[in-house]
Design a protein around this motif. Structure first.
Motif, PDB file in Angstrom:
ATOM      1  N   VAL A  54      -6.536  71.451   5.898  1.00  0.00           N
ATOM      2  CA  VAL A  54      -7.537  70.391   6.082  1.00  0.00           C
ATOM      3  C   VAL A  54      -8.094  69.950   4.731  1.00  0.00           C
ATOM      4  O   VAL A  54      -8.208  68.747   4.456  1.00  0.00           O
ATOM      5  CB  VAL A  54      -8.669  70.869   7.027  1.00  0.00           C
ATOM      6  N   LEU A  55      -8.422  70.902   3.868  1.00  0.00           N
ATOM      7  CA  LEU A  55      -8.958  70.541   2.558  1.00  0.00           C
ATOM      8  C   LEU A  55      -7.917  69.817   1.704  1.00  0.00           C
ATOM      9  O   LEU A  55      -8.239  68.840   1.020  1.00  0.00           O
ATOM     10  CB  LEU A  55      -9.468  71.788   1.836  1.00  0.00           C
ATOM     11  N   GLN A  56      -6.674  70.291   1.744  1.00  0.00           N
ATOM     12  CA  GLN A  56      -5.618  69.623   0.980  1.00  0.00           C
ATOM     13  C   GLN A  56      -5.450  68.180   1.458  1.00  0.00           C
ATOM     14  O   GLN A  56      -5.357  67.250   0.651  1.00  0.00           O
ATOM     15  CB  GLN A  56      -4.295  70.365   1.114  1.00  0.00           C
ATOM     16  N   THR A  57      -5.418  67.975   2.748  1.00  0.00           N
ATOM     17  CA  THR A  57      -5.223  66.640   3.304  1.00  0.00           C
ATOM     18  C   THR A  57      -6.410  65.727   3.001  1.00  0.00           C
ATOM     19  O   THR A  57      -6.233  64.596   2.527  1.00  0.00           O
ATOM     20  CB  THR A  57      -4.998  66.727   4.829  1.00  0.00           C
ATOM     21  N   GLU A  58      -7.603  66.204   3.236  1.00  0.00           N
ATOM     22  CA  GLU A  58      -8.784  65.355   3.063  1.00  0.00           C
ATOM     23  C   GLU A  58      -9.049  65.036   1.601  1.00  0.00           C
ATOM     24  O   GLU A  58      -9.307  63.884   1.251  1.00  0.00           O
ATOM     25  CB  GLU A  58     -10.013  66.017   3.695  1.00  0.00           C
ATOM     26  N   ILE A  59      -8.976  66.025   0.732  1.00  0.00           N
ATOM     27  CA  ILE A  59      -9.232  65.778  -0.687  1.00  0.00           C
ATOM     28  C   ILE A  59      -8.117  64.921  -1.283  1.00  0.00           C
ATOM     29  O   ILE A  59      -8.371  63.985  -2.046  1.00  0.00           O
ATOM     30  CB  ILE A  59      -9.411  67.105  -1.448  1.00  0.00           C
ATOM     31  N   GLY A  60      -6.876  65.222  -0.927  1.00  0.00           N
ATOM     32  CA  GLY A  60      -5.758  64.436  -1.447  1.00  0.00           C
ATOM     33  C   GLY A  60      -5.809  62.988  -1.014  1.00  0.00           C
ATOM     34  O   GLY A  60      -5.590  62.071  -1.823  1.00  0.00           O
ATOM     35  N   GLU A  61      -6.073  62.742   0.247  1.00  0.00           N
ATOM     36  CA  GLU A  61      -6.157  61.370   0.739  1.00  0.00           C
ATOM     37  C   GLU A  61      -7.339  60.627   0.123  1.00  0.00           C
ATOM     38  O   GLU A  61      -7.236  59.433  -0.196  1.00  0.00           O
ATOM     39  CB  GLU A  61      -6.277  61.355   2.270  1.00  0.00           C
ATOM     40  N   THR A  62      -8.439  61.301  -0.067  1.00  0.00           N
ATOM     41  CA  THR A  62      -9.610  60.667  -0.671  1.00  0.00           C
ATOM     42  C   THR A  62      -9.336  60.281  -2.124  1.00  0.00           C
ATOM     43  O   THR A  62      -9.654  59.164  -2.558  1.00  0.00           O
ATOM     44  CB  THR A  62     -10.828  61.596  -0.586  1.00  0.00           C
ATOM     45  N   LEU A  63      -8.750  61.204  -2.883  1.00  0.00           N
ATOM     46  CA  LEU A  63      -8.420  60.900  -4.280  1.00  0.00           C
ATOM     47  C   LEU A  63      -7.399  59.767  -4.370  1.00  0.00           C
ATOM     48  O   LEU A  63      -7.528  58.861  -5.204  1.00  0.00           O
ATOM     49  CB  LEU A  63      -7.887  62.145  -4.979  1.00  0.00           C
ATOM     50  N   ALA A  64      -6.368  59.821  -3.531  1.00  0.00           N
ATOM     51  CA  ALA A  64      -5.342  58.770  -3.562  1.00  0.00           C
ATOM     52  C   ALA A  64      -5.925  57.418  -3.172  1.00  0.00           C
ATOM     53  O   ALA A  64      -5.580  56.384  -3.763  1.00  0.00           O
ATOM     54  CB  ALA A  64      -4.190  59.134  -2.637  1.00  0.00           C
ATOM     55  N   ALA A  65      -6.803  57.388  -2.203  1.00  0.00           N
ATOM     56  CA  ALA A  65      -7.408  56.123  -1.787  1.00  0.00           C
ATOM     57  C   ALA A  65      -8.275  55.539  -2.892  1.00  0.00           C
ATOM     58  O   ALA A  65      -8.243  54.327  -3.145  1.00  0.00           O
ATOM     59  CB  ALA A  65      -8.235  56.327  -0.526  1.00  0.00           C
ATOM     60  N   GLN A  66      -9.026  56.375  -3.587  1.00  0.00           N
ATOM     61  CA  GLN A  66      -9.874  55.873  -4.664  1.00  0.00           C
ATOM     62  C   GLN A  66      -9.062  55.434  -5.883  1.00  0.00           C
ATOM     63  O   GLN A  66      -9.445  54.516  -6.591  1.00  0.00           O
ATOM     64  CB  GLN A  66     -10.896  56.951  -5.073  1.00  0.00           C
ATOM     65  N   ALA A  67      -7.938  56.135  -6.139  1.00  0.00           N
ATOM     66  CA  ALA A  67      -7.127  55.805  -7.316  1.00  0.00           C
ATOM     67  C   ALA A  67      -6.217  54.612  -7.082  1.00  0.00           C
ATOM     68  O   ALA A  67      -5.881  53.905  -8.037  1.00  0.00           O
ATOM     69  CB  ALA A  67      -6.285  57.016  -7.716  1.00  0.00           C
ATOM     70  N   CYS A  68      -5.802  54.377  -5.855  1.00  0.00           N
ATOM     71  CA  CYS A  68      -4.813  53.325  -5.581  1.00  0.00           C
ATOM     72  C   CYS A  68      -5.407  52.071  -4.945  1.00  0.00           C
ATOM     73  O   CYS A  68      -4.791  51.008  -4.982  1.00  0.00           O
ATOM     74  CB  CYS A  68      -3.726  53.870  -4.670  1.00  0.00           C
ATOM     75  N   PHE A  69      -6.555  52.174  -4.350  1.00  0.00           N
ATOM     76  CA  PHE A  69      -7.144  51.031  -3.658  1.00  0.00           C
ATOM     77  C   PHE A  69      -8.611  50.849  -4.056  1.00  0.00           C
ATOM     78  O   PHE A  69      -9.491  50.870  -3.203  1.00  0.00           O
ATOM     79  CB  PHE A  69      -7.035  51.209  -2.141  1.00  0.00           C
ATOM     80  N   PRO A  70      -8.883  50.660  -5.351  1.00  0.00           N
ATOM     81  CA  PRO A  70     -10.282  50.428  -5.725  1.00  0.00           C
ATOM     82  C   PRO A  70     -10.713  49.025  -5.296  1.00  0.00           C
ATOM     83  O   PRO A  70      -9.930  48.062  -5.373  1.00  0.00           O
ATOM     84  CB  PRO A  70     -10.274  50.570  -7.244  1.00  0.00           C
ATOM     85  N   HIS A  71     -11.883  48.894  -4.823  1.00  0.00           N
ATOM     86  CA  HIS A  71     -12.443  47.610  -4.388  1.00  0.00           C
ATOM     87  C   HIS A  71     -11.540  46.925  -3.363  1.00  0.00           C
ATOM     88  O   HIS A  71     -11.388  45.699  -3.370  1.00  0.00           O
ATOM     89  CB  HIS A  71     -12.682  46.692  -5.595  1.00  0.00           C
ATOM     90  N   ARG A  72     -10.884  47.681  -2.530  1.00  0.00           N
ATOM     91  CA  ARG A  72     -10.019  47.196  -1.455  1.00  0.00           C
ATOM     92  C   ARG A  72      -8.857  46.346  -1.964  1.00  0.00           C
ATOM     93  O   ARG A  72      -8.386  45.442  -1.275  1.00  0.00           O
ATOM     94  CB  ARG A  72     -10.830  46.448  -0.409  1.00  0.00           C
TER      95      ARG A  72
END
Length: 166
Positions: A54-72
Motif C-alpha cells: 500500500v505504501l509503495q503504491t500510494e507514495i509512488g503514484e503520488t510522486l509520479a503524478a506530481q512529477a509528470c502532471f504539474p498544474h494538470r
C-alpha cells in the motif's frame, strides 16, 4: 473448593507432584521448547507485506503524478531527475519488507503447525488454534502481497511514470 484446600502448601514445603505443571507445558497446547514470536511479530507477519504494498503504491503514484502532471499538464518526462531512482529504491525496500513479512509469517506458522498437546489444558482453551489460524492467514496474505510487490516493482522498471498507462 476442597481440591484447593488439599493442595495448599506451606511456604517451606515443595509442591505435590499433582500440583506441578506436567513437563512445563504452558496452557494453550504449545510446548515450552518452542519460542513464541509475540503479538507484534504475528501482526507484522499478517500485515507487513500488505502495508509495504500500500505504501509503495500510494507514495509512488503520488510522486509520479506530481512529477509528470504539474498544474494538470502532461509532461513527456518527469520534471525531477531523481524520480526513477527513488521509485526503484522504494520498490526494493518495499520488496524487502514484504519478504520479511512472508518469512515472519512462515516462521510463525511453522512454530505452531505441530504443537504437542497439553494433557492438562482446558477444553475451552482455543489460543493454540487461533494462533495457528492467524499464522496461516498471515502467510497466505503475505505471499499474495509479495506477488503484488513484485508486479508493482516490475511496472516501475518497465513503464515510464509519465506514460499514458499510469
Amino acid at each position: 473448593m476442597l481440591a484447593a484446600a488439599i493442595y495448599q502448601e506451606a511456604p517451606d514445603e515443595p509442591a505435590p507432584a499433582a500440583a506441578r505443571p506436567v513437563s512445563g507445558n504452558k496452557p494453550g497446547g504449545l510446548s515450552p521448547d518452542r519460542p513464541h514470536g509475540g503479538a507484534l511479530m504475528m501482526l507484522f507477519g499478517l500485515l507487513g507485506a500488505a502495508a509495504a504494498w500500500v505504501l509503495q503504491t500510494e507514495i509512488g503514484e503520488t510522486l509520479a503524478a506530481q512529477a509528470c502532471f504539474p498544474h494538470r499538464t502532461a509532461l513527456a518526462a518527469p520534471q525531477w531527475p531523481w524520480l526513477m531512482s527513488s521509485l526503484g529504491v522504494m520498490s526494493a525496500v518495499a520488496l524487502l519488507i514484504g519478504a520479511a513479512g512472508v518469512w515472519v509469517a512462515w516462521r510463525g506458522w511453522r512454530m505452531t503447525r505441530a504443537p504437542r498437546p497439553d494433557p492438562a489444558a482446558p477444553v475451552s482453551d482455543t489460543s493454540a488454534g487461533r494462533t495457528r489460524f492467524l499464522a496461516m492467514a498471515g502467510f497466505m496474505l503475505s505471499v499474495l502481497f509479495l506477488v503484488g510487490l513484485i508486479a508493482t516493482g516490475l511496472a516501475v522498471l518497465l513503464v515510464s511514470p509519465c506514460s499514458v498507462w499510469r
